[in-house]
Design an enzyme around this catalytic site. Structure first.
Site, PDB file in Angstrom:
ATOM      1  N   ASP A  83       0.817  -1.203   0.000  1.00 46.23           N
ATOM      2  CA  ASP A  83       0.000   0.000   0.000  1.00 46.23           C
ATOM      3  C   ASP A  83       0.855   1.259   0.000  1.00 46.23           C
ATOM      4  O   ASP A  83       0.469   2.292  -0.540  1.00 46.23           O
ATOM      5  CB  ASP A  83      -0.931   0.002   1.230  1.00 46.23           C
ATOM      6  CG  ASP A  83      -2.209  -0.781   0.971  1.00 46.23           C
ATOM      7  OD1 ASP A  83      -2.361  -1.317  -0.145  1.00 46.23           O
ATOM      8  OD2 ASP A  83      -3.062  -0.842   1.872  1.00 46.23           O
ATOM      9  N   GLY A  84       2.036   1.157   0.599  1.00 48.88           N
ATOM     10  CA  GLY A  84       2.917   2.319   0.646  1.00 48.88           C
ATOM     11  C   GLY A  84       3.248   2.824  -0.751  1.00 48.88           C
ATOM     12  O   GLY A  84       3.282   4.032  -1.003  1.00 48.88           O
ATOM     13  N   ARG A  88       2.321   6.593  -2.317  1.00 47.99           N
ATOM     14  CA  ARG A  88       3.260   7.463  -3.022  1.00 47.99           C
ATOM     15  C   ARG A  88       2.716   7.866  -4.388  1.00 47.99           C
ATOM     16  O   ARG A  88       2.693   9.038  -4.758  1.00 47.99           O
ATOM     17  CB  ARG A  88       4.568   6.713  -3.280  1.00 47.99           C
ATOM     18  CG  ARG A  88       5.615   6.916  -2.284  1.00 47.99           C
ATOM     19  CD  ARG A  88       6.754   5.908  -2.519  1.00 47.99           C
ATOM     20  NE  ARG A  88       7.208   5.421  -1.248  1.00 47.99           N
ATOM     21  CZ  ARG A  88       8.005   6.133  -0.444  1.00 47.99           C
ATOM     22  NH1 ARG A  88       8.437   7.322  -0.814  1.00 47.99           N
ATOM     23  NH2 ARG A  88       8.361   5.646   0.719  1.00 47.99           N
ATOM     24  N   ASN A 163      -4.168   8.569   2.814  1.00 44.94           N
ATOM     25  CA  ASN A 163      -4.541   7.880   4.043  1.00 44.94           C
ATOM     26  C   ASN A 163      -4.838   8.854   5.176  1.00 44.94           C
ATOM     27  O   ASN A 163      -5.971   9.001   5.595  1.00 44.94           O
ATOM     28  CB  ASN A 163      -3.410   6.940   4.505  1.00 44.94           C
ATOM     29  CG  ASN A 163      -3.691   5.485   4.214  1.00 44.94           C
ATOM     30  OD1 ASN A 163      -4.773   5.142   3.753  1.00 44.94           O
ATOM     31  ND2 ASN A 163      -2.725   4.638   4.490  1.00 44.94           N
ATOM     32  N   ASP A 164      -3.769   9.497   5.659  1.00 44.04           N
ATOM     33  CA  ASP A 164      -3.966  10.324   6.840  1.00 44.04           C
ATOM     34  C   ASP A 164      -2.829  11.286   7.066  1.00 44.04           C
ATOM     35  O   ASP A 164      -1.746  11.170   6.511  1.00 44.04           O
ATOM     36  CB  ASP A 164      -4.151   9.445   8.087  1.00 44.04           C
ATOM     37  CG  ASP A 164      -3.084   8.365   8.219  1.00 44.04           C
ATOM     38  OD1 ASP A 164      -1.924   8.629   7.849  1.00 44.04           O
ATOM     39  OD2 ASP A 164      -3.413   7.263   8.669  1.00 44.04           O
ATOM     40  N   ARG A 174       5.822  12.079  26.250  1.00 47.23           N
ATOM     41  CA  ARG A 174       4.711  11.215  25.946  1.00 47.23           C
ATOM     42  C   ARG A 174       3.475  11.982  25.490  1.00 47.23           C
ATOM     43  O   ARG A 174       2.740  11.529  24.633  1.00 47.23           O
ATOM     44  CB  ARG A 174       4.326  10.354  27.149  1.00 47.23           C
ATOM     45  CG  ARG A 174       3.421   9.204  26.705  1.00 47.23           C
ATOM     46  CD  ARG A 174       2.928   8.378  27.829  1.00 47.23           C
ATOM     47  NE  ARG A 174       1.806   8.934  28.519  1.00 47.23           N
ATOM     48  CZ  ARG A 174       0.599   9.079  27.994  1.00 47.23           C
ATOM     49  NH1 ARG A 174       0.370   8.765  26.762  1.00 47.23           N
ATOM     50  NH2 ARG A 174      -0.382   9.588  28.701  1.00 47.23           N
ATOM     51  N   ASP A 193      -1.263  11.197  22.562  1.00 47.76           N
ATOM     52  CA  ASP A 193      -0.032  10.915  21.825  1.00 47.76           C
ATOM     53  C   ASP A 193      -0.036  11.623  20.474  1.00 47.76           C
ATOM     54  O   ASP A 193       1.032  11.898  19.919  1.00 47.76           O
ATOM     55  CB  ASP A 193       0.095   9.407  21.562  1.00 47.76           C
ATOM     56  CG  ASP A 193       0.681   8.659  22.753  1.00 47.76           C
ATOM     57  OD1 ASP A 193       0.771   9.247  23.840  1.00 47.76           O
ATOM     58  OD2 ASP A 193       1.040   7.486  22.581  1.00 47.76           O
TER      59      ASP A 193
END
Lengths: 310, 310, 310, 310
Positions: A83-84, A88, A163-164, A174, A193
């Protein structure tokens, strides 16, 4: 530009027909770390040439500039990878409206259409015009920064994401506090986070891992959902594609902005991040029927040991 | 050693009585970045001296070595700061069984007993013997590494934690795979941002932010819960304090181990992390009745800012 | 029909203007079990008459038939009660496009616009034309049953719902299995207490209680989410308003269909339930600015009682 | 009474040895609606007789009174059915400390030890003494009612449950308010569909379906978790076995108390329900190694279509 005529063989879809003019020029993107993707790319190219397509080029999916040069003159982008690789390609190709066809060569894969052990039959169907084009919303993110204390903010950079977009703490600290405005109205301040702003496509990715709802690919909504919210708003919010989402991060340490999980921009104090629906859509060639998405989804949800029946 | 005799004034508690021998030697830890904590520390010291306690020392909570020198000869540790200051004190003081008393000077605070605007009355009650000692489980974490390829692993470092131990991805890579064994039996492999191993005390911290259950302070259980699990086991598991939890991380990039959210150890490929209940307990002086915990909890869950603007 | 002209006083809204023709005929619905709602209704009627409105009628919100007779000739429906009263009014009034104005007389209230202790100022603003109309999607549910074994199913009943439609187990049996098809494609079979099909409006109701996302009121999406899913699909799915959702229940005992939490239809073996977006929209008069929804939401999420007792 | 001597063949277990005195008298419970369970019961009885066991009786698992008569004089109870049959047996047999052995004849089954297509080998191992006894906490629930207005409450009924006790709304009304006290201290008031009080055993049942954590079988903790909490406390609380949990329901309609999902007691206004750890433990014969639980768990979590590798 591509031309698409109706396909009468897929009654339940909004089909598109490959005519004489379609898919003349094809780009094939391989994954630079997967030699088998180069090999398969050559087999596919040979297959396409045997079917009369002449203008075919190859490139590593990671060579953005080389790919960008080709893009204005391409009718179809075939990607070989996970999916990467498709993420792209989507970012690069969206502004040119190039349809993409993904061949799955990784473990995950919600976006790919074809599998390495069965690519000839679907490609043949595609060349015969039996396909449809799935259009997916992307989000556009803009980072705004003041050149100097008190000066107005200016756009520092701008990206489309399929995606996001994630605004999060940096390495050590943290917790980050993130305030959010929706169309100028204050929503809340998260202690968390990070905060994910996701498309429907991203709803099966990082957003799913933090408890988000599933949005089928054709939905043009934007999802906002926090990562590890501490004693603050912990629900996903679903928004319309036109909503302007404005975020600011407050942290003792640096914060960072991640686009499609693929690259990171450092966020400084005082920066504002604005996200809204992109004017570009990602376009995917599909030969499977429209319910493919839910079948894939239910298979994935059953866990890694279940074999993929797709 | 402290001696504690029953206190008849708190019927529902297992009370402890301050006799002549108790609380002679008191350490006061201030927060180095909060000047008001030094000031309040001096007021408290004056108050204690006026009540006949002579051996009082001051130190910054961050000066671990200086504090450690004092610890073998101290009957009570008063901390002025947030929960972070108490977490530090707990790690330092646990092996000496030193009781701690927290004065809350931060925003959060599940551990503190006393508030800066009302400390004289509870301190007086304590000096009169009207208090009880709350004992809380800590977890012990050990990082094991091979000195060379194929050589057996050896313990690299070992810490006690009062809140939690987190094995997680490093900065960039989003996902880490973590395999877990419980008492030598395989549990599962998580695909996630990280895995939290938490005490009851930590159940209101990071573990709460990722959906974990609440464990009241006296519970001697260990909680294992993933951060952003992707298509893998997404439930918390509650274990007995004697369970040996063994973790390994698989990632393209580095992984890291965070102890009580306060310091980080880099984890290399092949390292194993072992967590189990610590032989030391953290001991807190309480003057409030035993249901204080749920009152504090319900207040926190209602959110930080509470006025209804409607 | 109502006519609405632009209102220049609320820049960020899509405002509507009360002209000479608007809001002549007003219905006031009181809650039959709340005497104070009758009293307040009379005060509001007197106020409206003093401002020149003549045709005003009263009715109990529970007298459906009486209300239905009035509805074709009404320009505004004022409800005095909780959200339940507005849900009733919405179901009755939707097909007549009647705008509604809710006065909150219950504990909960995401839908009401006016509060009993401050109704004159907002009503005055409304009469001056300073208002906007919020349109909310409803869902239409149809129960289909075979008259006899093997015969084709026929529509047994059909309702519009503003909040949600719930297919669930009956009294005793804990678990029901519910299979779902989306636009004719199989999604999954839930093993659960029930399945909620909700509008954006309902996303702050029952759907919220089982972990669903928040959808702002203007969103025309449908939410599908299970109640207590046991080892089966546990995520919410967000759909477009045109999706046809088809459900069947499998249970040892009876199943039931609940509409807006207000009435129940028994579901027999073999029945099918079909839900999709309703052609009718619910219309609410608003004087507050458009970000009122998130303010109300964040207040509710903070919990009913909010003082910190610490 | 049974006598158990150490078994040296299972190093990691607390093994028990079948001596001459053990397992003389065996009861076999079949499922009255599953004829195949009678058949298999007879085969198992013949097998046991062939191994020298003489006193064997049969009964339907639903004939409580007949079973209860046998129980004081039985060394082993073999159940043929699903988890429901074992839950029944556990409630009946707990006070007599009778060890149980479950043969799985239903779809679900976290409790059974033996499968119908492979029962001779494990039974042989058991007869050779290669087994261990797993002891599981049960909860005891007591319903207290006032005989008249103002009179003190008296115990109306009392049951032991191996899975869970659920206080919930009755048929129609969606919401019930349930106030909870822990050891006399107020926890909170839930607005919900119901409240589950569960053992570790029940943590893989109804409690799991509403988001609860997993507790391995040997854990003697009690889990409190709401069903569909609406704008109120939504986290599980893990308690020690000695905690006294006291609940009251407030509803417009009736409420009900369900024990192990198997029978229901009506709850009236003013009733109080008290739950705590039972003095009786349920005892299960195990031949598999102790990590069987997590293997079964992970298989179940993978969803229904995954085959059970156990």
């Amino acid at each position: 530009m591509n031309q698409h005529r109706p396909d009468t063989s897929l009654a339940d879809a909004m089909p598109q027909r490959l005519g004489d003019q379609g898919f003349h020029r094809v780009g094939i993107l391989h994954h630079p770390k997967k030699p088998e993707s180069i090999q398969l790319g050559q087999q596919i190219a040979a297959f396409l040439r045997a079917h009369g397509l002449e203008e075919i080029w190859f490139e590593s999916a990671w060579e953005s500039e080389a790919v960008l040069e080709h893009l204005p003159n391409v009718d179809l982008l075939i990607t070989l990878g996970g999916d990467g690789t498709l993420l792209r390609a989507a970012r690069l190709g969206a502004r040119h409206n190039v349809p993409m066809l993904g061949v799955k060569m990784g473990r995950l894969g919600f976006l790919a259409e074809i599998f390495p052990d069965d690519w000839q039959a679907p490609l043949t169907r595609m060349l015969q015009g039996s396909y449809w084009v799935e259009q997916r919303l992307m989000v556009r993110v803009r980072l705004e920064r003041s050149p100097a204390e008190g000066a107005p903010r200016a756009s520092l950079c701008e990206y489309d994401a399929l995606n996001d977009v994630v605004l999060s703490r940096g390495g050590l600290a943290r917790v980050v506090r993130i305030s959010v405005q929706l169309d100028g109205g204050y929503l809340t301040t998260y202690t968390c986070d990070g905060l994910i702003v996701s498309t429907a496509t991203g709803s099966t990715g990082y957003a799913l891992a933090v408890g988000g709802p599933i949005l089928p690919p054709e939905l043009r909504n934007i999802l906002v959902i926090p990562i590890a919210p501490h004693l603050s708003m912990d629900r996903a919010v679903v928004l319309s594609e036109g909503t302007e989402i404005r975020m600011r991060a407050y942290s003792d340490h640096e914060a960072m902005l991640t686009v499609d999980g693929q690259f990171v921009v450092e966020v400084r104090e005082g920066d504002e991040i604005m996200v809204t629906g992109s004017p570009h859509l990602a376009r995917f060639i599909r030969m499977r029927d429209r319910s493919y998405f839910y079948r894939t989804l239910m298979n994935k949800l059953r866990g890694p040991s279940t074999q993929e029946g797709e």
